[in-house]
Write a protein that holds these residues in place. Structure first.
Motif, PDB file in Angstrom:
ATOM      1  N   ASP A   1       0.831  -1.216   0.000  1.00 20.44           N
ATOM      2  CA  ASP A   1       0.000   0.000   0.000  1.00 20.44           C
ATOM      3  C   ASP A   1       0.861   1.261   0.000  1.00 20.44           C
ATOM      4  O   ASP A   1       0.550   2.237  -0.692  1.00 20.44           O
ATOM      5  N   LEU A   2       1.949   1.249   0.781  1.00 15.13           N
ATOM      6  CA  LEU A   2       2.825   2.416   0.843  1.00 15.13           C
ATOM      7  C   LEU A   2       3.614   2.599  -0.451  1.00 15.13           C
ATOM      8  O   LEU A   2       3.772   3.715  -0.942  1.00 15.13           O
ATOM      9  N   LYS A   3       4.131   1.504  -0.996  1.00 12.74           N
ATOM     10  CA  LYS A   3       4.945   1.592  -2.217  1.00 12.74           C
ATOM     11  C   LYS A   3       4.164   2.179  -3.385  1.00 12.74           C
ATOM     12  O   LYS A   3       4.743   2.809  -4.271  1.00 12.74           O
ATOM     13  N   ASP A   4       2.846   1.966  -3.390  1.00 13.65           N
ATOM     14  CA  ASP A   4       2.005   2.472  -4.489  1.00 13.65           C
ATOM     15  C   ASP A   4       1.907   3.988  -4.491  1.00 13.65           C
ATOM     16  O   ASP A   4       1.615   4.594  -5.519  1.00 13.65           O
ATOM     17  N   VAL A   5       2.125   4.632  -3.324  1.00 14.08           N
ATOM     18  CA  VAL A   5       1.837   6.075  -3.254  1.00 14.08           C
ATOM     19  C   VAL A   5       2.999   6.947  -2.766  1.00 14.08           C
ATOM     20  O   VAL A   5       2.950   8.163  -2.938  1.00 14.08           O
ATOM     21  N   CYS A   6       4.035   6.356  -2.122  1.00 17.67           N
ATOM     22  CA  CYS A   6       5.036   7.231  -1.498  1.00 17.67           C
ATOM     23  C   CYS A   6       6.438   7.016  -2.064  1.00 17.67           C
ATOM     24  O   CYS A   6       6.679   6.070  -2.807  1.00 17.67           O
ATOM     25  N   ASP A   7       7.342   7.912  -1.698  1.00 18.31           N
ATOM     26  CA  ASP A   7       8.742   7.823  -2.146  1.00 18.31           C
ATOM     27  C   ASP A   7       9.416   6.580  -1.555  1.00 18.31           C
ATOM     28  O   ASP A   7       9.077   6.165  -0.443  1.00 18.31           O
ATOM     29  N   PRO A   8      10.415   6.027  -2.258  1.00 19.38           N
ATOM     30  CA  PRO A   8      11.080   4.811  -1.753  1.00 19.38           C
ATOM     31  C   PRO A   8      11.869   5.028  -0.466  1.00 19.38           C
ATOM     32  O   PRO A   8      12.157   4.072   0.245  1.00 19.38           O
ATOM     33  N   ASP A   9      12.229   6.303  -0.153  1.00 18.50           N
ATOM     34  CA  ASP A   9      12.983   6.552   1.086  1.00 18.50           C
ATOM     35  C   ASP A   9      12.100   7.101   2.211  1.00 18.50           C
ATOM     36  O   ASP A   9      12.590   7.669   3.187  1.00 18.50           O
ATOM     37  N   TYR A  10      10.784   6.927   2.092  1.00 19.39           N
ATOM     38  CA  TYR A  10       9.862   7.344   3.154  1.00 19.39           C
ATOM     39  C   TYR A  10      10.172   6.502   4.396  1.00 19.39           C
ATOM     40  O   TYR A  10      10.243   5.278   4.328  1.00 19.39           O
ATOM     41  N   PHE A  11      10.344   7.157   5.560  1.00 21.66           N
ATOM     42  CA  PHE A  11      10.874   6.447   6.736  1.00 21.66           C
ATOM     43  C   PHE A  11       9.952   5.321   7.212  1.00 21.66           C
ATOM     44  O   PHE A  11      10.413   4.301   7.706  1.00 21.66           O
ATOM     45  N   LEU A  12       8.627   5.473   7.039  1.00 24.52           N
ATOM     46  CA  LEU A  12       7.706   4.406   7.443  1.00 24.52           C
ATOM     47  C   LEU A  12       7.916   3.150   6.598  1.00 24.52           C
ATOM     48  O   LEU A  12       7.864   2.032   7.100  1.00 24.52           O
ATOM     49  N   LEU A  13       8.149   3.365   5.315  1.00 22.71           N
ATOM     50  CA  LEU A  13       8.378   2.243   4.400  1.00 22.71           C
ATOM     51  C   LEU A  13       9.674   1.522   4.764  1.00 22.71           C
ATOM     52  O   LEU A  13       9.734   0.286   4.796  1.00 22.71           O
ATOM     53  N   LEU A  14      10.730   2.281   5.063  1.00 25.59           N
ATOM     54  CA  LEU A  14      12.010   1.685   5.438  1.00 25.59           C
ATOM     55  C   LEU A  14      11.896   0.911   6.759  1.00 25.59           C
ATOM     56  O   LEU A  14      12.474  -0.170   6.913  1.00 25.59           O
ATOM     57  N   ALA A  15      11.112   1.459   7.699  1.00 33.04           N
ATOM     58  CA  ALA A  15      10.899   0.761   8.974  1.00 33.04           C
ATOM     59  C   ALA A  15      10.179  -0.568   8.748  1.00 33.04           C
ATOM     60  O   ALA A  15      10.505  -1.581   9.377  1.00 33.04           O
ATOM     61  N   LEU A  16       9.208  -0.549   7.838  1.00 31.05           N
ATOM     62  CA  LEU A  16       8.472  -1.784   7.519  1.00 31.05           C
ATOM     63  C   LEU A  16       9.390  -2.832   6.909  1.00 31.05           C
ATOM     64  O   LEU A  16       9.321  -4.017   7.249  1.00 31.05           O
ATOM     65  N   GLU A  17      10.238  -2.397   5.972  1.00 32.92           N
ATOM     66  CA  GLU A  17      11.180  -3.331   5.331  1.00 32.92           C
ATOM     67  C   GLU A  17      12.106  -3.950   6.382  1.00 32.92           C
ATOM     68  O   GLU A  17      12.406  -5.146   6.346  1.00 32.92           O
ATOM     69  N   ASN A  18      12.543  -3.107   7.326  1.00 33.11           N
ATOM     70  CA  ASN A  18      13.408  -3.578   8.395  1.00 33.11           C
ATOM     71  C   ASN A  18      12.687  -4.624   9.259  1.00 33.11           C
ATOM     72  O   ASN A  18      13.237  -5.684   9.575  1.00 33.11           O
ATOM     73  N   ASN A  19      11.433  -4.323   9.640  1.00 33.12           N
ATOM     74  CA  ASN A  19      10.643  -5.262  10.454  1.00 33.12           C
ATOM     75  C   ASN A  19      10.466  -6.596   9.748  1.00 33.12           C
ATOM     76  O   ASN A  19      10.604  -7.662  10.338  1.00 33.12           O
ATOM     77  N   LEU A  20      10.124  -6.488   8.468  1.00 32.80           N
ATOM     78  CA  LEU A  20       9.843  -7.698   7.699  1.00 32.80           C
ATOM     79  C   LEU A  20      11.089  -8.579   7.610  1.00 32.80           C
ATOM     80  O   LEU A  20      11.018  -9.800   7.749  1.00 32.80           O
ATOM     81  N   GLY A  21      12.260  -7.940   7.404  1.00 34.14           N
ATOM     82  CA  GLY A  21      13.516  -8.693   7.353  1.00 34.14           C
ATOM     83  C   GLY A  21      13.798  -9.386   8.676  1.00 34.14           C
ATOM     84  O   GLY A  21      14.172 -10.560   8.725  1.00 34.14           O
ATOM     85  N   ALA A  22      13.555  -8.668   9.794  1.00 31.44           N
ATOM     86  CA  ALA A  22      13.790  -9.244  11.123  1.00 31.44           C
ATOM     87  C   ALA A  22      12.855 -10.416  11.378  1.00 31.44           C
ATOM     88  O   ALA A  22      13.258 -11.453  11.902  1.00 31.44           O
ATOM     89  N   HIS A  23      11.579 -10.278  10.950  1.00 29.07           N
ATOM     90  CA  HIS A  23      10.602 -11.347  11.186  1.00 29.07           C
ATOM     91  C   HIS A  23      10.915 -12.577  10.337  1.00 29.07           C
ATOM     92  O   HIS A  23      10.715 -13.709  10.763  1.00 29.07           O
ATOM     93  N   ARG A  24      11.454 -12.360   9.133  1.00 26.94           N
ATOM     94  CA  ARG A  24      11.850 -13.494   8.297  1.00 26.94           C
ATOM     95  C   ARG A  24      12.956 -14.285   8.976  1.00 26.94           C
ATOM     96  O   ARG A  24      12.986 -15.507   8.987  1.00 26.94           O
ATOM     97  N   ASN A  25      13.930 -13.553   9.578  1.00 25.39           N
ATOM     98  CA  ASN A  25      15.024 -14.227  10.280  1.00 25.39           C
ATOM     99  C   ASN A  25      14.505 -15.070  11.452  1.00 25.39           C
ATOM    100  O   ASN A  25      14.950 -16.188  11.676  1.00 25.39           O
ATOM    101  N   GLU A  26      13.517 -14.516  12.185  1.00 24.06           N
ATOM    102  CA  GLU A  26      12.939 -15.255  13.309  1.00 24.06           C
ATOM    103  C   GLU A  26      12.254 -16.529  12.833  1.00 24.06           C
ATOM    104  O   GLU A  26      12.328 -17.580  13.468  1.00 24.06           O
ATOM    105  N   THR A  27      11.530 -16.411  11.702  1.00 23.13           N
ATOM    106  CA  THR A  27      10.826 -17.573  11.169  1.00 23.13           C
ATOM    107  C   THR A  27      11.812 -18.668  10.777  1.00 23.13           C
ATOM    108  O   THR A  27      11.609 -19.848  11.059  1.00 23.13           O
ATOM    109  N   VAL A  28      12.923 -18.262  10.128  1.00 19.96           N
ATOM    110  CA  VAL A  28      13.971 -19.218   9.737  1.00 19.96           C
ATOM    111  C   VAL A  28      14.560 -19.862  10.989  1.00 19.96           C
ATOM    112  O   VAL A  28      14.781 -21.058  11.049  1.00 19.96           O
TER     113      VAL A  28
END
Length: 419
Positions: free
Chosen positions: A392-419
């Motif tokens: 939803d964010l990628k469709d409307v905002c800049d790629p360096d929007y801090f909320l989007l970067l925080a989400l990418e960071n969270n998602l990466g951390a959660h993937r590591n936990e799942t592994v």
């Protein structure tokens, strides 16, 4: 008189007085409708305020000699929609105003243009269009510098510094605010409302980037100047005290924070009443800033506030939805996962309906819900929610929007936990 009552915080009296005036036929009825709408915005009666303001605009457009006020009121409506979090609707009015003001200037610059363009920049920034917002702000600053409007220029620099801080760009925020404060000492007196706001904004930025000693000194000086010149019951003083309290909590100075919090809430309650919107928003800010040891108190306060707000303001009043989002997060943090999920699901539904899927608060609520699901063991569901928020964010905002970067960071951390 109705407008003065609103500025003094007597919102119910202002509403009652202006309602009786609006009911009377008069060439100036549009002005009274606009004043009543201002009061209703402050009371959280969003749909009534918007309808009234749109009617007032229509009324002056149909009245000879008053049409010049229509653009001003349109810009005010855009600013109110922005403050209420209705970003897409704010875009519509503010972009329309900017186009009309540029067309009517005949090669010059309409006096209203910088302020409206500044509001539009804030709306774009809130929606994650950071590049567009910065371009607009630089344009506003350039217009004001050329026209030698020093006070208006400082107001815009203050606004830019605040936006940069909200976007976590703390060094840029500090640079802009320091430069503005240095110029402001030559334009404003230390007890001026704007000067105190500028000092406060710089202090808030310094708290965030580690300059705790300077930030604390600046905040205390700021509060002392206002208390001496305007008294401890002044709304500006009480709001700054609340902000100081939030900064103290962030720096883990909990005892000082509690002391500030008590003073602010006592001042708000004594001067404006426990159920006044300003008191409610002040309490809401305290709840949002509470740390681990205070969360049970925060949940109790949240529930009391939610119960009160149920009957007095619209369901999509932004502070009310912020409160529900924070309450859901606090319930999760004390291990009450089922209650947290229920609160956050209801809040998310309201946010998507009223503000859209890519609104910053909608995204934050979805992230809070995903955290709750993850802690309750529903890992796949949590990751799916975060992926949806990112899309939803990628469709409307800049790629360096801090909320989007925080989400990418969270998602990466959660993937590591799942592994």
């Amino acid at each position: 008189c109705g407008s003065l009552l609103r500025k003094a915080g007597e919102l119910r009296a202002s509403k009652d007085l202006l309602t009786t005036v609006v009911e009377k036929e008069s060439p100036w009825r549009g002005f009274c409708m606009s004043a009543l709408a201002e009061t209703l915005w402050d009371l959280g009666e969003i749909s009534k305020a918007r309808t009234l303001e749109e009617e007032a605009i229509g009324l002056v457009l149909d009245t000879d000699g008053l049409r010049q006020f229509a653009l001003w009121w349109k810009s005010k409506l855009g600013a109110h929609l922005l403050r209420a979090g209705l970003l897409q609707d704010a875009f519509h009015y503010l972009e329309e105003c900017v186009q009309e003001l540029e067309a009517s200037a005949c090669g010059g610059c309409h006096p209203l243009l910088p302020a409206v363009m500044g509001d539009l920049a804030v709306a774009k920034w809130e929606a994650g269009l950071m590049k567009d917002a910065r371009i607009l702000h630089q344009k506003v600053i350039s217009i004001l510098a050329k026209s030698n409007r020093s006070k208006a220029l400082l107001v815009e620099q203050n606004r830019l510094g605040t936006m940069l801080r909200d976007a976590q760009l703390f060094c840029d925020s500090e640079t802009v605010l320091r430069a503005a404060l240095e110029k402001a000492t030559r334009v404003f007196t230390p007890d001026d409302h704007f000067f105190s706001r500028l000092e406060h904004n710089l202090a808030a930025t310094l708290w965030e980037c580690g300059g705790l000693r300077e930030a604390s000194c600046l905040h205390k000086k700021n509060l002392s100047d206002i208390k001496i010149s305007r008294g401890s019951g002044d709304i500006e003083y009480l709001r700054l005290l609340g902000s100081f309290c939030t900064s103290l909590r962030k720096s883990k100075s909990f005892e000082h924070a509690k002391e500030c919090s008590r003073d602010e809430r006592r001042g708000m309650t004594e001067n404006y009443g426990r159920k006044h919107p300003w008191t409610v928003i002040s309490t809401l800010n305290h709840v949002a800033a509470m740390e681990d040891g205070e969360l049970c108190d925060g949940i109790t306060m949240s529930e009391e506030l939610a119960s009160y707000l149920e009957g007095v303001c619209d369901s999509d009043f932004l502070p009310r939805l912020v409160l529900e989002n924070n309450r859901g997060a606090h319930l999760r943090d004390v291990g009450r996962w089922e209650e947290s999920e229920t609160v956050l699901c209801k809040c998310l539904e309201k946010l998507e309906r009223s503000f859209g899927r890519s609104h910053p608060l909608t995204v934050r609520c979805r992230v809070n819900l995903s955290e709750t699901l993850r802690e309750a063991g529903s890992m796949e569901e949590a990751v799916e929610l975060e992926k949806r928020a990112m899309k939803d964010l990628k469709d409307v905002c800049d790629p360096d929007y801090f909320l989007l970067l925080a989400l990418e960071n969270n998602l990466g951390a959660h993937r590591n936990e799942t592994v």
